[in-house]
Enzyme design. Structure first.
Site, mmCIF file in Angstrom:
data_model
loop_
_atom_site.group_PDB
_atom_site.id
_atom_site.type_symbol
_atom_site.label_atom_id
_atom_site.label_comp_id
_atom_site.label_asym_id
_atom_site.label_seq_id
_atom_site.Cartn_x
_atom_site.Cartn_y
_atom_site.Cartn_z
ATOM 1 N N CYS A 53 4.604 9.358 0.044
ATOM 2 C CA CYS A 53 3.194 9.741 -0.005
ATOM 3 C C CYS A 53 3.003 10.724 -1.145
ATOM 4 O O CYS A 53 3.727 11.715 -1.229
ATOM 5 C CB CYS A 53 2.755 10.363 1.314
ATOM 6 N N ARG A 68 0.839 -1.212 0.000
ATOM 7 C CA ARG A 68 0.000 0.000 0.000
ATOM 8 C C ARG A 68 0.873 1.261 0.000
ATOM 9 O O ARG A 68 0.960 1.986 -1.001
ATOM 10 C CB ARG A 68 -0.944 -0.024 1.212
ATOM 11 N N ASP A 69 1.563 1.498 1.089
ATOM 12 C CA ASP A 69 2.298 2.767 1.205
ATOM 13 C C ASP A 69 3.429 2.826 0.185
ATOM 14 O O ASP A 69 3.774 3.891 -0.324
ATOM 15 C CB ASP A 69 2.873 2.887 2.627
ATOM 16 N N ASN A 121 10.161 5.205 2.233
ATOM 17 C CA ASN A 121 9.792 4.464 3.437
ATOM 18 C C ASN A 121 11.001 3.625 3.823
ATOM 19 O O ASN A 121 11.703 3.109 2.953
ATOM 20 C CB ASN A 121 8.631 3.508 3.135
ATOM 21 N N HIS A 153 10.108 7.328 7.725
ATOM 22 C CA HIS A 153 10.642 7.375 6.359
ATOM 23 C C HIS A 153 12.138 7.679 6.455
ATOM 24 O O HIS A 153 12.591 8.365 7.377
ATOM 25 C CB HIS A 153 9.922 8.453 5.546
ATOM 26 N N HIS A 209 6.327 4.877 12.386
ATOM 27 C CA HIS A 209 6.277 4.769 10.908
ATOM 28 C C HIS A 209 7.266 5.806 10.371
ATOM 29 O O HIS A 209 6.940 6.974 10.213
ATOM 30 C CB HIS A 209 4.842 5.070 10.469
#
Ligand code: HMG
Ligand code: MG
Length: 290
Positions: free
Chosen positions: A238, A13-14, A247, A207, A205
């Site tokens: 994003c 997803r990300d 990420n 990056h 989370h």
């Protein structure tokens, strides 16, 4: 042994949401299936957002219908509103994630509305999810820095995390969306959030845009965080946070945690294979093959 740390895989997803060229559902399914074998308990595989905003994620239902669903792995999807919730439920996700921002600027850019309105949208989703025992994770983006509003006051992050937790999110993932965080800013932010949400319900989370994600993970580990999101092969960023590439790669986090003496339950060889597959899906990599 230092105990268990969970890596929550967000690559499908990300990671993939930022890829500019369309990736087939078949390739996405192959990536998820390769990750499912590596030992993850949770994998975020899709988002049910507006296809006008993030075209790459338009095939979430096909991906969820096509993947193997082995016991012991929960497959998650991101939802921004009730329409997304309905789509995710129809696709039989095992859990959903709602996402809010700590900053007004990023909230507007990412979901076209204010933080407050985002939270208002989530309440009925959380209520319905509770009714069918569907776990809901909550994200807070831009927890230390925002591409539009600058440095984030830790109290502002704590306020949003507190509201997501109070409405029923079982875990709050704190996103350094821009990759600008430092161990100091992460620690200050976490100390503020921990006054509202138990550390056992927090995830980091990070990056790696500035190359500090592992240092930031260390800072969070020392404050008791034991869940970290990561993206296989370092895919991602994003689309609504300018400059937010990178990420942190799952395989790097896994190796780092094991070096520190933590156990992750992940098979490093299978991660290497999945990372190679993930990297081959990048538009640059695919262009090379043409
Ligand atoms: P909007 O344009 O204000 O919404 O977007 P709207 O309600 O006016 O709808 C516009 C159109 O989208 C309509 O279609 C809706 O039906 C459709 P039209 O009538 O024009 O044909 N629509 C949908 N279609 C499918 N699924 C839906 C859906 N909702 C509306 N769920 C909206 C508002 C929230 C929908 C939009 O801004 C959006 O989808 N944003 C998502 C952006 C996104 O996915 N960003 C990346 C994820 S966040 C992230 O990466 C950060 C994170 O990883 C943590 C970190 O790194 O820090 C989580
Ligand atoms: Mg992210």
């Amino acid at each position: 042994m230092q105990g268990h740390v969970e890596i929550f895989e967000v690559g499908p997803r990300d990671g993939l949401q930022n890829e500019p060229e369309p990736i087939s559902s078949r390739d996405k399914i192959a990536l998820v299936d390769s990750l499912s074998k590596a030992g993850f308990a949770r994998i975020e595989v899709a988002s049910f957002v507006s296809p006008k905003w993030v075209p790459q994620m338009a095939d979430g239902a096909e991906v969820l219908a096509g993947i193997a669903r082995p016991d012991g792995v929960r497959f998650a999807a991101l939802v921004p509103n009730m329409q997304g919730y309905t789509g995710a439920c129809a696709a039989q996700v095992d859990e959903i994630a709602v996402f809010a921002s700590a900053s007004e600027g990023f909230s507007r850019a990412n979901v076209n509305t204010s933080i407050e309105e985002t939270l208002v949208r989530f309440r009925p989703i959380l209520e319905q999810a509770r009714g069918i025992d569907l776990p809901v994770r909550g994200y807070v983006s831009c927890v230390t820095d925002c591409p539009f509003d600058g440095a984030m006051p830790p109290e502002q992050v704590a306020r949003v995390a507190d509201q997501l937790f109070a409405m029923g999110c079982y875990e709050i993932s704190l996103g350094d969306t821009l990759g600008k965080a430092t161990p100091d800013s992460v620690s200050r932010m976490l100390l503020a959030v921990q006054d509202h949400v138990p550390v056992t319900r927090l995830a980091g989370h990070f990056h790696d845009t500035a190359g500090r994600a592992l240092n930031n993970i260390d800072a969070a580990l020392s404050l008791g965080v034991r869940v970290f999101d990561a993206s296989i092969g370092g895919l991602g960023g994003c689309p609504y946070a300018p400059g937010a590439t990178g990420n942190i790669a799952t395989e790097r986090v896994d190796a780092h945690l094991k070096r520190l003496g933590f156990e992750t339950g992940l098979d490093a060889d299978l991660l290497t294979q999945a990372a190679a597959l993930a990297k081959s899906l990048r538009s640059g990599a695919r262009d090379d093959h043409v």
